[in-house]
Design a protein around this motif. Structure first.
Motif, PDB file in Angstrom:
ATOM      1  N   VAL A 128       0.921  -1.141   0.000  1.00 41.09           N
ATOM      2  CA  VAL A 128       0.000   0.000   0.000  1.00 41.09           C
ATOM      3  C   VAL A 128       0.961   1.190   0.000  1.00 41.09           C
ATOM      4  N   ALA A 129       0.917   1.985  -1.059  1.00 37.53           N
ATOM      5  CA  ALA A 129       2.070   2.862  -1.302  1.00 37.53           C
ATOM      6  C   ALA A 129       1.699   4.306  -1.610  1.00 37.53           C
ATOM      7  N   LEU A 130       2.733   5.129  -1.479  1.00 39.74           N
ATOM      8  CA  LEU A 130       2.709   6.451  -2.097  1.00 39.74           C
ATOM      9  C   LEU A 130       3.771   6.374  -3.195  1.00 39.74           C
ATOM     10  N   GLY A 138      -0.859   4.524  -4.538  1.00 38.78           N
ATOM     11  CA  GLY A 138      -0.411   3.392  -5.345  1.00 38.78           C
ATOM     12  C   GLY A 138      -0.221   2.178  -4.470  1.00 38.78           C
ATOM     13  N   GLY A 139       0.546   1.233  -4.987  1.00 36.72           N
ATOM     14  CA  GLY A 139       0.777  -0.016  -4.250  1.00 36.72           C
ATOM     15  C   GLY A 139      -0.002  -1.145  -4.899  1.00 36.72           C
ATOM     16  N   ALA A 140       0.649  -2.322  -4.913  1.00 35.26           N
ATOM     17  CA  ALA A 140       0.057  -3.477  -5.591  1.00 35.26           C
ATOM     18  C   ALA A 140      -1.288  -3.862  -4.984  1.00 35.26           C
ATOM     19  N   ALA A 141      -1.387  -3.801  -3.642  1.00 33.76           N
ATOM     20  CA  ALA A 141      -2.647  -4.203  -2.997  1.00 33.76           C
ATOM     21  C   ALA A 141      -3.757  -3.213  -3.313  1.00 33.76           C
ATOM     22  N   HIS A 200       7.216   3.795   0.017  1.00 34.47           N
ATOM     23  CA  HIS A 200       7.303   4.782  -1.064  1.00 34.47           C
ATOM     24  C   HIS A 200       8.110   4.196  -2.214  1.00 34.47           C
ATOM     25  N   TRP A 201       7.514   4.234  -3.406  1.00 38.96           N
ATOM     26  CA  TRP A 201       8.238   3.761  -4.595  1.00 38.96           C
ATOM     27  C   TRP A 201       8.375   4.914  -5.565  1.00 38.96           C
ATOM     28  N   GLN A 202       9.610   5.064  -6.081  1.00 43.85           N
ATOM     29  CA  GLN A 202       9.820   6.079  -7.116  1.00 43.85           C
ATOM     30  C   GLN A 202      10.269   5.383  -8.384  1.00 43.85           C
ATOM     31  N   ALA A 219      10.313   5.415 -13.020  1.00 46.11           N
ATOM     32  CA  ALA A 219      10.199   6.187 -14.261  1.00 46.11           C
ATOM     33  C   ALA A 219      10.096   5.237 -15.441  1.00 46.11           C
ATOM     34  N   TYR A 220       9.397   5.700 -16.442  1.00 40.91           N
ATOM     35  CA  TYR A 220       9.271   4.919 -17.688  1.00 40.91           C
ATOM     36  C   TYR A 220       9.688   5.856 -18.808  1.00 40.91           C
ATOM     37  N   LEU A 221      10.982   6.126 -18.898  1.00 42.38           N
ATOM     38  CA  LEU A 221      11.338   7.173 -19.856  1.00 42.38           C
ATOM     39  C   LEU A 221      11.589   6.650 -21.259  1.00 42.38           C
ATOM     40  N   LYS A 280      13.886   4.419  -6.585  1.00 37.87           N
ATOM     41  CA  LYS A 280      13.997   4.263  -5.130  1.00 37.87           C
ATOM     42  C   LYS A 280      12.878   3.362  -4.621  1.00 37.87           C
ATOM     43  N   THR A 281      13.206   2.450  -3.711  1.00 37.37           N
ATOM     44  CA  THR A 281      12.176   1.665  -3.013  1.00 37.37           C
ATOM     45  C   THR A 281      12.410   1.872  -1.523  1.00 37.37           C
ATOM     46  N   GLU A 282      11.488   2.552  -0.854  1.00 44.27           N
ATOM     47  CA  GLU A 282      11.613   2.750   0.601  1.00 44.27           C
ATOM     48  C   GLU A 282      10.548   1.888   1.269  1.00 44.27           C
ATOM     49  N   THR A 284       4.751 -11.103  -8.317  1.00 46.70           N
ATOM     50  CA  THR A 284       6.008 -10.665  -7.719  1.00 46.70           C
ATOM     51  C   THR A 284       6.709  -9.731  -8.688  1.00 46.70           C
ATOM     52  N   MET A 285       7.951  -9.368  -8.396  1.00 48.20           N
ATOM     53  CA  MET A 285       8.699  -8.526  -9.340  1.00 48.20           C
ATOM     54  C   MET A 285      10.199  -8.774  -9.168  1.00 48.20           C
ATOM     55  N   ASN A 286      10.993  -8.175 -10.069  1.00 45.19           N
ATOM     56  CA  ASN A 286      12.439  -8.412 -10.058  1.00 45.19           C
ATOM     57  C   ASN A 286      13.076  -8.160  -8.684  1.00 45.19           C
ATOM     58  N   PHE A 287      12.607  -7.126  -7.976  1.00 48.88           N
ATOM     59  CA  PHE A 287      13.142  -6.780  -6.653  1.00 48.88           C
ATOM     60  C   PHE A 287      13.162  -8.010  -5.738  1.00 48.88           C
ATOM     61  N   TRP A 288      12.058  -8.776  -5.706  1.00 46.98           N
ATOM     62  CA  TRP A 288      11.951  -9.933  -4.802  1.00 46.98           C
ATOM     63  C   TRP A 288      12.557 -11.174  -5.432  1.00 46.98           C
ATOM     64  N   ILE A 289      12.498 -11.304  -6.763  1.00 46.94           N
ATOM     65  CA  ILE A 289      13.113 -12.469  -7.429  1.00 46.94           C
ATOM     66  C   ILE A 289      14.612 -12.461  -7.124  1.00 46.94           C
ATOM     67  N   ASP A 330       0.259   6.294 -17.967  1.00 45.45           N
ATOM     68  CA  ASP A 330       1.080   5.786 -16.859  1.00 45.45           C
ATOM     69  C   ASP A 330       0.828   4.281 -16.693  1.00 45.45           C
ATOM     70  N   PRO A 331       1.830   3.450 -17.031  1.00 44.80           N
ATOM     71  CA  PRO A 331       1.627   1.993 -16.930  1.00 44.80           C
ATOM     72  C   PRO A 331       1.630   1.460 -15.497  1.00 44.80           C
ATOM     73  N   THR A 332       1.940   2.285 -14.503  1.00 45.75           N
ATOM     74  CA  THR A 332       2.031   1.788 -13.119  1.00 45.75           C
ATOM     75  C   THR A 332       0.718   1.118 -12.712  1.00 45.75           C
ATOM     76  N   GLY A 333       0.845  -0.081 -12.155  1.00 45.28           N
ATOM     77  CA  GLY A 333      -0.340  -0.768 -11.627  1.00 45.28           C
ATOM     78  C   GLY A 333      -1.073  -1.599 -12.664  1.00 45.28           C
ATOM     79  N   ALA A 334      -0.549  -1.638 -13.905  1.00 46.73           N
ATOM     80  CA  ALA A 334      -1.247  -2.429 -14.935  1.00 46.73           C
ATOM     81  C   ALA A 334      -1.319  -3.898 -14.510  1.00 46.73           C
ATOM     82  N   GLY A 335      -0.193  -4.430 -14.039  1.00 55.29           N
ATOM     83  CA  GLY A 335      -0.162  -5.836 -13.631  1.00 55.29           C
ATOM     84  C   GLY A 335      -1.095  -6.099 -12.451  1.00 55.29           C
ATOM     85  N   ASP A 336      -1.140  -5.154 -11.541  1.00 53.53           N
ATOM     86  CA  ASP A 336      -1.969  -5.331 -10.336  1.00 53.53           C
ATOM     87  C   ASP A 336      -3.458  -5.217 -10.660  1.00 53.53           C
TER      88      ASP A 336
HETATM   89  P1  AMP Z   1       2.930  -2.855 -11.445  1.00 53.91           P
HETATM   90  O1  AMP Z   1       3.097  -1.641 -12.297  1.00 53.91           O
HETATM   91  O2  AMP Z   1       1.597  -3.501 -11.597  1.00 53.91           O
HETATM   92  O3  AMP Z   1       4.047  -3.834 -11.568  1.00 53.91           O
HETATM   93  O4  AMP Z   1       3.007  -2.375  -9.900  1.00 53.91           O
HETATM   94  C1  AMP Z   1       3.225  -1.058  -9.517  1.00 53.91           C
HETATM   95  C2  AMP Z   1       3.117  -0.918  -8.009  1.00 53.91           C
HETATM   96  O5  AMP Z   1       4.065  -1.771  -7.363  1.00 53.91           O
HETATM   97  C3  AMP Z   1       3.435   0.498  -7.556  1.00 53.91           C
HETATM   98  O6  AMP Z   1       2.254   1.127  -7.129  1.00 53.91           O
HETATM   99  C4  AMP Z   1       4.466   0.347  -6.437  1.00 53.91           C
HETATM  100  O7  AMP Z   1       4.107   1.013  -5.254  1.00 53.91           O
HETATM  101  C5  AMP Z   1       4.521  -1.146  -6.177  1.00 53.91           C
HETATM  102  N1  AMP Z   1       5.887  -1.620  -5.931  1.00 53.91           N
HETATM  103  C6  AMP Z   1       7.066  -1.191  -6.492  1.00 53.91           C
HETATM  104  N2  AMP Z   1       8.110  -1.873  -5.986  1.00 53.91           N
HETATM  105  C7  AMP Z   1       7.627  -2.760  -5.095  1.00 53.91           C
HETATM  106  C8  AMP Z   1       8.197  -3.757  -4.237  1.00 53.91           C
HETATM  107  N3  AMP Z   1       9.510  -3.984  -4.208  1.00 53.91           N
HETATM  108  N4  AMP Z   1       7.360  -4.487  -3.459  1.00 53.91           N
HETATM  109  C9  AMP Z   1       6.018  -4.268  -3.490  1.00 53.91           C
HETATM  110  N5  AMP Z   1       5.420  -3.357  -4.256  1.00 53.91           N
HETATM  111  C10 AMP Z   1       6.201  -2.599  -5.056  1.00 53.91           C
END
Ligand code: AMP
Length: 310
Positions: free
Chosen positions: A14-16, A31-34, A85-87, A89-91, A101-103, A151-156, A235-241
């Motif tokens: 659950v993110a900003l 933002g945030g996957a959940a 907090h996740w920062q 870019a999709y440039l 950044k992943t905080e 999941t994503m590369n960070f955790w893999i 903005d593609p963020t969250g498409a997978g979620d």
């Molecule tokens: P997606 O674009 O569907 O892959 O997911 C984007 C969301 O994943 C963003 O809203 C981020 O807050 C969240 N996110 C980014 N990195 C991580 C991470 N390491 N663990 C969990 N969620 C993340």
């Protein structure tokens, strides 16, 4: 909001988010996957969310989740701490997020404690977060019927053994093409899906961004969803979620797990994802209606329809 008998329980970030794309940028937006997956699933089913935020998490975001009928009693607020907090870019490439950044903040010491009614959930989505947390949540659920993970590369890269434990316990694995290749070392996606199936899940969904999504059932390719023809991705963020949330929400509403329903779930997932990328954060989902969703679902059907040869 349509309500099935079955709730979907979702754990994940659950993110900003601070995001920059060629169209613009947002700072500390919801933002945030959940969050993405819960809002997408809420169009089809009752949703329960598990996660944690800091006391910097704006009240209006919580109010939005509640306005979607999402049960937030499993969402803890950690006093004096900061929200994840996740920062990104999709440039150069809208299919590939660059993490700046992943905080983890509140997620560093999070111990999920599920409210008792959550433990009866039949549909469970382990959205993107530390796989050890995904396991802790799954262990608290009595007898789930359909469990999916993302999941994503960070955790893999950082939690490979724990992620393998998660994969052993789930029915459905969602991955994008790059993650499937990274996890299995296979460049061919059919082979990658086959390898993921061998790790546990009966169903593997490979998401290919602007090229659609593929469903494998017991490692056979059983469905290919076309991409929706968008002319601008903001903005593609969250498409997978949102894809996974739409998929799980529909499966919970249907209450039947077979190939026909799984195919429809892939199309509903693609539909939700195609809307979500049309604006920053969850902005497009805020005004979306079930009517919009069903109209686009029909367009998905129309663009792949073809007649047999006479
Ligand atoms: P997606 O674009 O569907 O892959 O997911 C984007 C969301 O994943 C963003 O809203 C981020 O807050 C969240 N996110 C980014 N990195 C991580 C991470 N390491 N663990 C969990 N969620 C993340």
């Amino acid at each position: 909001m349509a309500r099935g008998d079955n709730s979907v329980l979702i754990v994940g970030s659950v993110a900003l988010d601070s995001v920059e794309t060629p169209t613009g940028k947002v700072e500390r937006a919801l933002g945030g996957a959940a969050v993405y997956s819960a809002v997408a699933a809420s169009f089809f089913a009752a949703v329960r969310i598990v996660g944690v935020v800091g006391d910097d998490f704006p009240e209006e975001h919580l109010a939005f989740l509640i306005s979607r009928g999402i049960d937030t009693s499993g969402l803890q607020v950690a006093k004096g701490k900061k929200t994840f907090h996740w920062q990104g870019a999709y440039l150069d490439d809208l299919n590939n997020a660059q993490t700046i950044k992943t905080e983890l903040n509140v997620f560093e010491n999070f111990k999920p404690e599920l409210p008792s009614e959550y433990r009866l959930s039949k549909y469970v989505f382990l959205a993107n977060i530390d796989p050890d947390l995904q396991l802790e949540v799954l262990d608290q659920i009595d007898s789930p019927q359909l469990v999916a993970c993302d999941t994503m590369n960070f955790w893999i890269e950082r939690k490979h053994p724990s992620l393998l434990n998660v994969l052993r316990k789930v029915d459905v694995a969602f991955m994008n093409d790059a993650e499937a290749r990274l996890l299995t070392g296979q460049t061919n996606l059919n082979r990658a899906a086959h390898e993921i199936h061998k790790l546990g899940p009966n169903y593997v969904v490979i998401k290919k961004g602007e090229h659609g999504a593929v469903l494998y059932c017991d490692s056979d390719l059983c469905f290919m969803a076309a991409p929706y023809p968008l002319y601008e991705v903001v903005d593609p963020t969250g498409a997978g979620d949102t894809f996974a949330g739409g998929f799980m929400g529909y499966m919970a509403q249907a209450g039947v797990i077979d190939r026909d329903h799984l195919r429809r779930a892939v199309v509903y997932g693609s539909t939700l994802a195609s809307f979500n990328v049309q604006d920053f954060s969850l902005n497009r989902l805020r005004t979306l209606t079930m009517n919009d969703i069903n109209n686009r679902y029909e367009e998905f059907r129309r663009i792949v329809h073809f007649e047999p040869v006479e």
